[in-house]
Design a protein around this motif. Structure first.
Motif, short mmCIF file in Angstrom:
data_model
loop_
_atom_site.label_atom_id
_atom_site.label_comp_id
_atom_site.label_asym_id
_atom_site.label_seq_id
_atom_site.Cartn_x
_atom_site.Cartn_y
_atom_site.Cartn_z
N ILE A 158 0.86 -1.19 0.00
CA ILE A 158 0.00 0.00 0.00
C ILE A 158 0.90 1.24 0.00
O ILE A 158 1.78 1.37 0.85
CB ILE A 158 -0.93 0.04 1.23
CG1 ILE A 158 -1.83 -1.19 1.25
CG2 ILE A 158 -1.76 1.31 1.23
CD1 ILE A 158 -2.63 -1.34 2.53
N LEU A 159 0.67 2.13 -0.95
CA LEU A 159 1.43 3.37 -1.06
C LEU A 159 0.46 4.54 -0.93
O LEU A 159 -0.58 4.57 -1.58
CB LEU A 159 2.14 3.46 -2.41
CG LEU A 159 2.86 4.77 -2.72
CD1 LEU A 159 4.05 4.96 -1.79
CD2 LEU A 159 3.29 4.80 -4.18
N VAL A 160 0.81 5.50 -0.07
CA VAL A 160 0.01 6.71 0.11
C VAL A 160 0.92 7.92 -0.07
O VAL A 160 1.93 8.04 0.62
CB VAL A 160 -0.66 6.75 1.51
CG1 VAL A 160 -1.45 8.03 1.69
CG2 VAL A 160 -1.52 5.53 1.74
N LEU A 161 0.58 8.79 -1.01
CA LEU A 161 1.31 10.04 -1.25
C LEU A 161 0.32 11.18 -1.11
O LEU A 161 -0.77 11.12 -1.69
CB LEU A 161 1.92 10.05 -2.66
CG LEU A 161 2.91 8.95 -2.97
CD1 LEU A 161 3.28 8.97 -4.44
CD2 LEU A 161 4.15 9.09 -2.11
N GLY A 162 0.70 12.21 -0.36
CA GLY A 162 -0.26 13.28 -0.17
C GLY A 162 0.34 14.56 0.35
O GLY A 162 1.55 14.70 0.51
N SER A 163 -0.56 15.50 0.58
CA SER A 163 -0.17 16.80 1.13
C SER A 163 -1.13 17.17 2.25
O SER A 163 -2.27 16.72 2.29
CB SER A 163 -0.16 17.87 0.04
OG SER A 163 -1.44 18.02 -0.50
N ARG A 164 -0.63 18.02 3.15
CA ARG A 164 -1.41 18.47 4.29
C ARG A 164 -1.28 19.98 4.44
O ARG A 164 -0.22 20.54 4.17
CB ARG A 164 -0.91 17.84 5.59
CG ARG A 164 -1.11 16.37 5.69
CD ARG A 164 -0.56 15.85 7.00
NE ARG A 164 -1.58 15.00 7.59
CZ ARG A 164 -1.72 14.76 8.87
NH1 ARG A 164 -0.90 15.32 9.74
NH2 ARG A 164 -2.67 13.98 9.30
N PHE A 165 -2.33 20.61 4.93
CA PHE A 165 -2.30 22.02 5.32
C PHE A 165 -2.58 22.07 6.81
O PHE A 165 -3.54 21.48 7.30
CB PHE A 165 -3.36 22.82 4.56
CG PHE A 165 -3.46 24.24 5.03
CD1 PHE A 165 -2.54 25.19 4.60
CD2 PHE A 165 -4.44 24.62 5.93
CE1 PHE A 165 -2.61 26.50 5.05
CE2 PHE A 165 -4.53 25.93 6.38
CZ PHE A 165 -3.61 26.87 5.94
N TYR A 166 -1.71 22.77 7.56
CA TYR A 166 -1.84 22.90 9.01
C TYR A 166 -2.20 24.34 9.38
O TYR A 166 -1.66 25.28 8.81
CB TYR A 166 -0.51 22.59 9.70
CG TYR A 166 -0.08 21.17 9.68
CD1 TYR A 166 -0.32 20.33 10.76
CD2 TYR A 166 0.61 20.65 8.59
CE1 TYR A 166 0.11 19.01 10.74
CE2 TYR A 166 1.04 19.34 8.57
CZ TYR A 166 0.79 18.52 9.65
OH TYR A 166 1.21 17.23 9.64
#
Length: 158
Positions: A64-72
């Motif tokens: 399982i591969l998860v690539l992402g972005s987050r805003f804090y």
């Protein structure tokens, strides 16, 4: 969900956090860059201002591969404990014995970041995530729904 080995690691990590003294607090500031080790992956964070940051992250766990972005968005920046909320968007890819495919996940989260020193912190957050996955081999097979996600990690700031 977690193997016995991973449960022991998590328990040891929680004990370390409880007994480890605070030497100094972290101060977020515009332009600061941090790298993180999270369970089970890595991330790079950039502070847009004293109260906002963007993060790119990748996680990998047995097929399982998860690539992402987050805003804090940080609610409190004056102590060794920073409270935050945010939003995350991810691309998900999976491969099993009989199926393989991809999809996406969107998460709202709240959490805290605890600074051991000015440059080293522990982070934990939780939130509901909408997850959608589609099988490549069987186009009519899709799965979608809400799950609660917990993220744990360490950050080092330059």
């Amino acid at each position: 969900m977690f193997s016995v080995k991973n449960r022991i690691k998590l328990l040891l990590l929680m004990c370390l956090i409880i007994i480890f003294p605070v030497f100094a607090y972290g101060d977020s500031s515009e332009g600061k860059i941090g790298v993180g080790l999270n369970y089970p992956g890595m991330s790079v964070r950039y502070f847009l201002s004293d109260i906002t940051s963007l993060e790119l992250k990748g996680q990998y766990e047995q097929d399982i591969l998860v690539l992402g972005s987050r805003f804090y968005y940080y609610f409190d920046c004056k102590s060794e404990v920073l409270l935050f909320g945010g939003i995350e968007g991810d691309y998900v890819s999976f491969k099993g014995e009989e199926s393989q495919g991809n999809g996406f996940a969107c998460e709202l989260f709240v959490g805290l970041e605890y600074f051991f020193t000015k440059k080293l912190s522990f982070q934990m957050d939780i939130g509901p995530a909408w997850i959608y996955l589609a099988d490549r081999n069987y186009t009519s097979v899709t799965v979608a729904g809400f799950e609660y996600v917990v993220n744990l990690g360490f950050n080092y700031y330059f």
